[in-house]
Design a protein around this motif. Structure first.
Motif, PDB file in Angstrom:
ATOM      1  N   ASP A 211    -105.756 -21.034  37.943  1.00 57.04           N
ATOM      2  CA  ASP A 211    -104.673 -21.356  38.883  1.00 57.04           C
ATOM      3  C   ASP A 211    -104.148 -22.770  38.682  1.00 57.04           C
ATOM      4  OD1 ASP A 211    -106.899 -22.568  39.911  1.00 57.04           O
ATOM      5  OD2 ASP A 211    -106.988 -21.353  41.736  1.00 57.04           O
ATOM      6  N   CYS A 212    -104.955 -23.610  38.041  1.00 59.84           N
ATOM      7  CA  CYS A 212    -104.518 -24.990  37.840  1.00 59.84           C
ATOM      8  C   CYS A 212    -105.262 -25.599  36.659  1.00 59.84           C
ATOM      9  CB  CYS A 212    -104.816 -25.786  39.115  1.00 59.84           C
ATOM     10  SG  CYS A 212    -104.386 -27.528  38.998  1.00 59.84           S
ATOM     11  N   ILE A 213    -104.564 -26.343  35.858  1.00 61.03           N
ATOM     12  CA  ILE A 213    -105.232 -27.131  34.826  1.00 61.03           C
ATOM     13  C   ILE A 213    -105.335 -28.544  35.372  1.00 61.03           C
ATOM     14  CG2 ILE A 213    -105.202 -27.901  32.426  1.00 61.03           C
ATOM     15  CD1 ILE A 213    -103.530 -25.471  31.753  1.00 61.03           C
ATOM     16  N   VAL A 214    -106.543 -29.068  35.381  1.00 62.96           N
ATOM     17  CA  VAL A 214    -106.778 -30.315  36.103  1.00 62.96           C
ATOM     18  C   VAL A 214    -105.990 -31.483  35.531  1.00 62.96           C
ATOM     19  CG1 VAL A 214    -109.117 -29.650  36.780  1.00 62.96           C
ATOM     20  CG2 VAL A 214    -108.763 -30.998  34.690  1.00 62.96           C
ATOM     21  N   GLY A 215    -105.712 -32.437  36.396  1.00 64.35           N
ATOM     22  CA  GLY A 215    -105.155 -33.709  35.944  1.00 64.35           C
ATOM     23  C   GLY A 215    -106.286 -34.578  35.424  1.00 64.35           C
ATOM     24  N   ILE A 216    -105.949 -35.478  34.536  1.00 61.07           N
ATOM     25  CA  ILE A 216    -106.977 -36.346  33.939  1.00 61.07           C
ATOM     26  C   ILE A 216    -106.475 -37.786  33.946  1.00 61.07           C
ATOM     27  CG2 ILE A 216    -108.436 -36.762  31.908  1.00 61.07           C
ATOM     28  CD1 ILE A 216    -107.662 -34.019  30.858  1.00 61.07           C
ATOM     29  N   GLN A 217    -107.349 -38.704  34.324  1.00 65.07           N
ATOM     30  CA  GLN A 217    -107.071 -40.122  34.086  1.00 65.07           C
ATOM     31  C   GLN A 217    -108.248 -40.708  33.326  1.00 65.07           C
ATOM     32  OE1 GLN A 217    -105.792 -42.389  37.525  1.00 65.07           O
ATOM     33  NE2 GLN A 217    -104.354 -40.784  38.171  1.00 65.07           N
ATOM     34  N   ARG A 218    -107.941 -41.466  32.295  1.00 68.34           N
ATOM     35  CA  ARG A 218    -108.987 -42.074  31.473  1.00 68.34           C
ATOM     36  C   ARG A 218    -108.758 -43.566  31.336  1.00 68.34           C
ATOM     37  NH1 ARG A 218    -109.165 -38.077  26.540  1.00 68.34           N
ATOM     38  NH2 ARG A 218    -110.115 -36.373  27.673  1.00 68.34           N
ATOM     39  N   TYR A 219    -109.845 -44.320  31.554  1.00 65.55           N
ATOM     40  CA  TYR A 219    -109.749 -45.774  31.458  1.00 65.55           C
ATOM     41  C   TYR A 219    -110.882 -46.337  30.602  1.00 65.55           C
ATOM     42  CZ  TYR A 219    -106.769 -44.937  35.451  1.00 65.55           C
ATOM     43  OH  TYR A 219    -105.780 -44.459  36.257  1.00 65.55           O
ATOM     44  N   ARG A 291    -111.293 -36.213  36.629  1.00 65.29           N
ATOM     45  CA  ARG A 291    -110.480 -34.988  36.599  1.00 65.29           C
ATOM     46  C   ARG A 291    -110.531 -34.267  37.945  1.00 65.29           C
ATOM     47  NH1 ARG A 291    -111.070 -32.657  30.519  1.00 65.29           N
ATOM     48  NH2 ARG A 291    -111.788 -34.585  29.570  1.00 65.29           N
ATOM     49  N   SER A 292    -109.383 -33.765  38.346  1.00 66.64           N
ATOM     50  CA  SER A 292    -109.314 -33.000  39.589  1.00 66.64           C
ATOM     51  C   SER A 292    -108.030 -32.189  39.601  1.00 66.64           C
ATOM     52  CB  SER A 292    -109.345 -33.955  40.788  1.00 66.64           C
ATOM     53  OG  SER A 292    -109.104 -33.243  41.983  1.00 66.64           O
ATOM     54  N   THR A 293    -108.001 -31.162  40.435  1.00 68.25           N
ATOM     55  CA  THR A 293    -106.767 -30.406  40.608  1.00 68.25           C
ATOM     56  C   THR A 293    -105.847 -31.127  41.598  1.00 68.25           C
ATOM     57  OG1 THR A 293    -107.801 -29.099  42.349  1.00 68.25           O
ATOM     58  CG2 THR A 293    -107.837 -28.163  40.144  1.00 68.25           C
ATOM     59  N   ASN A 294    -106.386 -32.152  42.265  1.00 68.54           N
ATOM     60  CA  ASN A 294    -105.623 -32.899  43.263  1.00 68.54           C
ATOM     61  C   ASN A 294    -105.383 -34.323  42.758  1.00 68.54           C
ATOM     62  OD1 ASN A 294    -104.753 -34.416  45.433  1.00 68.54           O
ATOM     63  ND2 ASN A 294    -105.978 -33.252  46.912  1.00 68.54           N
ATOM     64  N   ASN A 295    -104.127 -34.631  42.495  1.00 67.92           N
ATOM     65  CA  ASN A 295    -103.802 -35.940  41.908  1.00 67.92           C
ATOM     66  C   ASN A 295    -104.158 -37.093  42.838  1.00 67.92           C
ATOM     67  OD1 ASN A 295    -102.839 -36.895  39.412  1.00 67.92           O
ATOM     68  ND2 ASN A 295    -100.988 -37.651  40.413  1.00 67.92           N
ATOM     69  N   THR A 324    -105.643 -48.497  30.403  1.00 70.34           N
ATOM     70  CA  THR A 324    -105.351 -47.097  30.713  1.00 70.34           C
ATOM     71  C   THR A 324    -105.179 -46.307  29.421  1.00 70.34           C
ATOM     72  OG1 THR A 324    -104.219 -47.804  32.714  1.00 70.34           O
ATOM     73  CG2 THR A 324    -103.765 -45.563  31.937  1.00 70.34           C
ATOM     74  N   LYS A 325    -105.990 -45.262  29.257  1.00 69.82           N
ATOM     75  CA  LYS A 325    -105.946 -44.479  28.022  1.00 69.82           C
ATOM     76  C   LYS A 325    -105.144 -43.187  28.168  1.00 69.82           C
ATOM     77  CE  LYS A 325    -108.519 -46.984  25.300  1.00 69.82           C
ATOM     78  NZ  LYS A 325    -107.869 -47.639  24.147  1.00 69.82           N
ATOM     79  N   LEU A 326    -105.195 -42.608  29.348  1.00 66.82           N
ATOM     80  CA  LEU A 326    -104.550 -41.302  29.502  1.00 66.82           C
ATOM     81  C   LEU A 326    -104.266 -41.027  30.969  1.00 66.82           C
ATOM     82  CD1 LEU A 326    -103.916 -38.578  27.912  1.00 66.82           C
ATOM     83  CD2 LEU A 326    -106.142 -37.800  28.709  1.00 66.82           C
ATOM     84  N   ILE A 327    -103.059 -40.555  31.261  1.00 66.53           N
ATOM     85  CA  ILE A 327    -102.756 -40.088  32.616  1.00 66.53           C
ATOM     86  C   ILE A 327    -102.018 -38.757  32.510  1.00 66.53           C
ATOM     87  CG2 ILE A 327    -101.402 -40.490  34.706  1.00 66.53           C
ATOM     88  CD1 ILE A 327    -102.060 -43.373  34.579  1.00 66.53           C
ATOM     89  N   ILE A 328    -102.656 -37.707  32.990  1.00 63.22           N
ATOM     90  CA  ILE A 328    -102.016 -36.388  33.024  1.00 63.22           C
ATOM     91  C   ILE A 328    -102.106 -35.880  34.455  1.00 63.22           C
ATOM     92  CG2 ILE A 328    -102.111 -33.998  32.208  1.00 63.22           C
ATOM     93  CD1 ILE A 328    -103.377 -34.972  29.650  1.00 63.22           C
ATOM     94  N   THR A 329    -100.992 -35.449  35.008  1.00 63.92           N
ATOM     95  CA  THR A 329    -101.040 -34.915  36.367  1.00 63.92           C
ATOM     96  C   THR A 329    -101.463 -33.447  36.320  1.00 63.92           C
ATOM     97  OG1 THR A 329     -98.688 -34.474  36.185  1.00 63.92           O
ATOM     98  CG2 THR A 329     -99.313 -36.478  37.344  1.00 63.92           C
ATOM     99  N   PRO A 330    -102.091 -32.939  37.383  1.00 64.46           N
ATOM    100  CA  PRO A 330    -102.533 -31.538  37.390  1.00 64.46           C
ATOM    101  C   PRO A 330    -101.342 -30.601  37.173  1.00 64.46           C
ATOM    102  CG  PRO A 330    -103.396 -32.709  39.297  1.00 64.46           C
ATOM    103  CD  PRO A 330    -102.406 -33.628  38.641  1.00 64.46           C
ATOM    104  N   CYS A 331    -101.599 -29.483  36.514  1.00 58.91           N
ATOM    105  CA  CYS A 331    -100.522 -28.544  36.230  1.00 58.91           C
ATOM    106  C   CYS A 331    -100.858 -27.188  36.867  1.00 58.91           C
ATOM    107  CB  CYS A 331    -100.379 -28.406  34.717  1.00 58.91           C
ATOM    108  SG  CYS A 331     -99.138 -27.228  34.229  1.00 58.91           S
ATOM    109  N   TYR A 332    -100.017 -26.776  37.803  1.00 59.63           N
ATOM    110  CA  TYR A 332    -100.275 -25.516  38.511  1.00 59.63           C
ATOM    111  C   TYR A 332     -99.652 -24.341  37.764  1.00 59.63           C
ATOM    112  CZ  TYR A 332    -102.181 -28.426  42.083  1.00 59.63           C
ATOM    113  OH  TYR A 332    -102.974 -29.333  42.742  1.00 59.63           O
TER     114      TYR A 332
END
Ligand SMILES: [Zn+2]
Length: 411
Positions: A211-219, A291-295, A324-332
């Motif tokens: 139902d959702c691909i999680v968002g990821i932030q990497r530091y 990582r989470s489904t909730n930004n 900051t290495k990566l910022i991806i918002t969750p994708c529903y």
């Protein structure tokens, strides 16, 4: 649909594809623009032709097989995954989704399903980003999300750029813009993929409806202190970088636990400088992957981390920097198509679970701009990106059955 026949054909294709690896006997190593991808591409194109598809390879190595619909001007249904692998990976990651998409084309032909729109099989080049550190290269090119700078800038272990690798592969890298599909040509994207985690196998559930691909932030965080003698510097007169950094690190997993709902946070890399047993550390660097489904949850953990860094470095007179290495918002994923898959699972008596994907996929890239759904099949013991990766073949047959029902509803 004859499920046994589908399973047999999928097995035959996937078993044949096992030979296209640079590391025989030690998993699948099929890096982008290598001899192995060329061999796999030729085989996949042949299989697509046999399925009755119009086959083409684009200028960046993506493969497409088209089953024409009644109205070819309508946005198509695109279905597929990637055909590259990581180093010493498994034989199912990505490629199984390509083979399932081809099997779906065979089923549509056999059942004489006349879709309004084209049904297009996609096999993407370089999703893993393992060789060049790119990631989703093929699907990004299809969406027009790549620049010539990217192609020249990213290099592999040997310093070979994507640009050079493409030339050696017989391509003209400057043509990459031609890989972009015209706006409105693709209507929807469907992907079958192995779960790559332990949930479905452990719970003995047949299919995962993502139902959702999680968002990821990497530091990458560096805490700075001062190097001093470990024996002669009193505790209240040192600026110990490891002491400061670990006071932050020790909270990170707990913040994810507190957030719950599948939130994960990982410090997977730590190093201290100068790294001597009898030296107070001058600096400590650590990675953070949230990582989470909730930004908002991801942002919240990031803010807590910054607040804690402020607190400890102020207290002990240190300093810090965050890269900051990566910022991806969750994708529903598309709700209507998910409901369609669920109906199909119920009708066919398949056990299923609505679940998030903790890993990125082509569906993550494409799902940002187009209605997208994804089905997971179980990974034995959750193993993936390893030679032990395995999914029983009947699972792929069931994923195809659910997708077939959905495609019929869509078309
Ligand atoms: Zn994959």
């Amino acid at each position: 649909m004859d499920l046994n026949l589908s399973v047999k054909r999928i097995e035959e294709n996937l078993e044949h594809l096992k030979q296209f690896t640079a590391t025989h006997g030690n998993g699948c190593t099929r890096l982008p623009f290598s001899k192995e991808t060329r061999d796999a591409a030729e085989y996949l194109k042949e299989v697509m032709r046999c399925a009755g598809l119009e086959v083409r390879e684009d200028c960046v190595g993506n493969l497409f097989g088209v089953l024409p619909g009644k109205d070819r001007t309508k946005p198509c249904i695109l279905c597929g995954s990637h055909y590259d692998s990581v180093y010493n990976g498994g034989n199912y990651d990505g490629i199984a989704g390509v083979v399932c998409a081809i099997e779906l084309a065979r089923l549509l032909v056999e059942e004489k399903v006349e879709l309004e729109e084209d049904y297009v099989v996609a096999a993407f080049m370089d999703e893993e980003g393992c060789r060049f550190g790119t990631g989703y290269f093929g699907s990004k090119c299809m969406l027009g999300d790549i620049t010539l700078d990217d192609i020249k800038h990213f290099t592999d272990r040997d310093g070979i750029s994507v640009y050079e690798a493409m030339r050696t592969y017989g391509m003209v890298p400057e043509n990459f813009t031609e890989a972009k599909w015209p706006e409105g040509r693709i209507g929807k994207f469907l992907e079958v993929h192995i779960e790559q985690g332990p949930v479905l196998d452990a719970k003995e559930i047949e299919l995962g409806l993502v139902d959702c691909i999680v968002g990821i932030q990497r530091y990458m965080v560096t805490v700075n202190g001062r190097a001093d003698h470990a024996g002669t510097t009193p505790m209240d007169m040192r600026m110990d970088a490891v002491d400061m950094a670990t006071k932050v690190i020790s909270n990170i997993a707990d913040w994810a636990r507190e957030a719950g709902n599948g939130t994960v946070a990982t410090v997977g890399y730590v190093t201290s400088v100068p790294g001597g047993m009898n030296v107070v550390a001058q600096s400590m660097t650590f990675s953070v992957d949230i990582r989470s489904t909730n930004n908002d949850v991801i942002n919240g953990i990031h803010e807590k981390m910054l607040a804690k860094l402020d607190e400890v470095t102020t207290k002990y007179n240190g300093s810090y920097s965050v890269d900051t290495k990566l910022i991806i918002t969750p994708c529903y994923m598309d709700k209507e198509m998910l409901d369609g898959l669920e109906e199909s699972c119920k009708a066919r008596g398949y056990s299923y679970l609505r679940m998030p994907s903790g890993a990125g996929h082509d569906a993550l890239e494409i799902g940002q701009v187009l209605p997208t759904v994804m089905i997971f099949v179980p990974s034995k013991d959750g193993r993936s990106h390893a030679p032990q990766e395995y999914t029983p073949y009947p699972c792929f047959g069931k994923a195809c059955a659910a997708m077939l029902d959905l495609i019929k509803k869509l078309g």
